[in-house]
Scaffold this motif. Structure first.
Motif, short mmCIF file in Angstrom:
data_model
loop_
_atom_site.label_atom_id
_atom_site.label_comp_id
_atom_site.label_asym_id
_atom_site.label_seq_id
_atom_site.Cartn_x
_atom_site.Cartn_y
_atom_site.Cartn_z
N THR A 161 0.82 -1.21 0.00
CA THR A 161 0.00 0.00 0.00
C THR A 161 0.86 1.26 0.00
O THR A 161 0.50 2.26 -0.63
N SER A 162 1.98 1.22 0.69
CA SER A 162 2.88 2.38 0.69
C SER A 162 3.45 2.63 -0.69
O SER A 162 3.58 3.79 -1.14
N ILE A 163 3.81 1.56 -1.40
CA ILE A 163 4.34 1.69 -2.76
C ILE A 163 3.29 2.28 -3.69
O ILE A 163 3.58 3.16 -4.51
N PHE A 164 2.06 1.82 -3.56
CA PHE A 164 1.00 2.35 -4.41
C PHE A 164 0.72 3.81 -4.08
O PHE A 164 0.48 4.63 -4.98
N ILE A 201 2.69 4.21 6.96
CA ILE A 201 3.63 4.41 5.88
C ILE A 201 5.04 4.68 6.41
O ILE A 201 6.04 4.47 5.72
N LEU A 202 5.14 5.12 7.67
CA LEU A 202 6.45 5.37 8.29
C LEU A 202 7.25 4.09 8.44
O LEU A 202 8.49 4.13 8.55
N GLU A 203 6.58 2.94 8.45
CA GLU A 203 7.30 1.67 8.55
C GLU A 203 8.03 1.33 7.25
O GLU A 203 8.91 0.48 7.23
N VAL A 204 7.65 1.97 6.16
CA VAL A 204 8.28 1.75 4.87
C VAL A 204 9.09 2.97 4.43
O VAL A 204 10.15 2.85 3.84
N PHE A 205 8.55 4.15 4.76
CA PHE A 205 9.14 5.42 4.33
C PHE A 205 9.28 6.30 5.58
O PHE A 205 8.46 7.17 5.82
N VAL A 234 -6.62 -0.30 -5.17
CA VAL A 234 -5.57 -0.46 -4.15
C VAL A 234 -5.28 0.88 -3.46
O VAL A 234 -5.08 0.92 -2.24
N ILE A 235 -5.27 1.96 -4.21
CA ILE A 235 -4.99 3.28 -3.62
C ILE A 235 -6.11 3.69 -2.66
O ILE A 235 -5.84 4.24 -1.58
N ILE A 236 -7.36 3.42 -3.03
CA ILE A 236 -8.47 3.72 -2.12
C ILE A 236 -8.35 2.88 -0.86
O ILE A 236 -8.57 3.37 0.26
N PHE A 237 -7.97 1.62 -1.01
CA PHE A 237 -7.73 0.77 0.15
C PHE A 237 -6.61 1.35 1.01
O PHE A 237 -6.70 1.39 2.25
N SER A 238 -5.55 1.82 0.36
CA SER A 238 -4.36 2.30 1.08
C SER A 238 -4.62 3.55 1.90
O SER A 238 -4.01 3.72 2.97
N TYR A 282 -6.06 2.12 5.07
CA TYR A 282 -5.13 1.22 5.76
C TYR A 282 -3.94 1.97 6.35
O TYR A 282 -3.51 1.68 7.47
N LEU A 283 -3.40 2.92 5.61
CA LEU A 283 -2.23 3.66 6.09
C LEU A 283 -2.58 4.70 7.14
O LEU A 283 -1.69 5.33 7.72
N GLY A 284 -3.88 4.89 7.38
CA GLY A 284 -4.32 5.81 8.43
C GLY A 284 -4.31 7.26 8.03
O GLY A 284 -4.19 8.15 8.89
N ILE A 285 -4.50 7.53 6.73
CA ILE A 285 -4.37 8.91 6.24
C ILE A 285 -5.73 9.59 6.09
O ILE A 285 -5.94 10.69 6.58
N HIS A 286 -6.66 8.95 5.39
CA HIS A 286 -7.94 9.59 5.07
C HIS A 286 -9.13 8.98 5.79
O HIS A 286 -9.13 7.80 6.14
N TRP A 287 -10.15 9.81 5.96
CA TRP A 287 -11.43 9.40 6.51
C TRP A 287 -12.31 8.84 5.39
O TRP A 287 -12.08 9.10 4.20
#
Length: 281
Positions: free
Chosen positions: A105-108, A170-174, A224-228, A231-236
């Protein structure tokens, strides 16, 4: 070692991804594809001005952050959004948490997302699908023109910054995401989600092309981006709904404007013909 150590690494991966996607989609040397874009850029005035307009609106998005920093506007609608949808994102993140999912998800989110727009431009240019290219330009501009006022006057913080049970995964990847990617997007520039709206718009435009691989890849990337974003905790969830509506509206309007005779012309032209007939009679 983190997969994405800096924006420099991310940029290298974006370039590689563009190369691979162009080759798989067109079965042509990507350098020839890029050459076709450069040729049109310098030889077609209409092409040049449309692309320049897109670059201008992207730059204005950066200016928006500066304008926002100078405003004495202290409204914050995050609590209302949280009250509306509750702990949806927290539950979503905890349900799917997995190291592999975090990586993908971070890559996408960081790499594939910009590739959608860049590769679309190059494909439509190389295949001489100028209507789709112009539609893409209008679509991107419409997305940003509508979203920016919301960012200025309807600020909503990202979920992780407000909800105590949501992490910015995403901090776990970037790990340098906040320091290097954050200047591209404000912490309270949440509603509507441009990651959602642009992805939806690119998928809808790609569905009009005859490039089968790019059509399905754009649709998959959109999902995948909508999922991300959750999942990444960014959007509501509200951000996503607004983004989907904006993306559909922008793509449809962009396609309409790019037609040889846009909607308003199709409405007015028959009336003009009728007037000419009445005069001749």
């Amino acid at each position: 070692m983190y997969p994405l150590q800096s924006m420099t690494h991310a940029t290298v991966y974006i370039v590689i991804s563009i190369y691979v996607l162009l080759y798989l989609s067109l079965r042509k040397n990507p350098f020839f594809v890029a050459g076709a874009f450069v040729q049109d850029f310098f030889t077609k005035r209409k092409f040049f001005f449309h692309f320049a307009a897109v670059m201008a609106i992207l730059f204005f998005n950066k200016v928006e952050l500066w304008v926002e920093s100078k405003m004495h506007y202290t409204a914050d609608f995050t609590a209302k959004i949280h009250g509306l949808e509750g702990d949806f994102v927290a539950g979503f993140q905890h349900l799917f948490y997995n190291n592999t999912v975090t990586l993908v998800t971070s890559i996408f989110y960081v790499i594939v997302f910009p590739c959608l727009m860049i590769v679309s431009i190059l494909i439509y240019t190389y295949q001489k699908k100028y209507r789709l290219f112009y539609a893409l330009c209008y679509t991107v501009m419409i997305n940003y023109i509508i979203a920016i006022p919301f960012y200025l006057f309807f600020p909503v913080q990202e979920v992780w910054a407000f909800h105590p049970n949501v992490k910015l995964l995403i901090l776990e990847v970037f790990p340098k995401f906040e320091a290097e990617y954050r200047p591209l997007s404000g912490l309270d520039n949440c509603f509507p989600s441009l990651h959602t709206s642009i992805s939806v718009s690119m998928a809808l435009l790609a569905s009009r092309s005859r490039n089968r691989l790019w059509k399905w890849f754009s649709l998959l990337s959109c999902v995948v981006i909508i999922f991300s974003i959750f999942y990444l905790g960014i959007h509501w969830l509200t951000d996503m709904c607004g983004g989907v509506l904006l993306g559909v509206f922008a793509a449809r309007l962009g396609l309409s404007i790019s037609e040889e005779r846009p909607f308003f012309s199709r409405v007015l032209l028959p009336q003009r013909r009728l007037q000419k007939q009445e005069v001749s009679e």
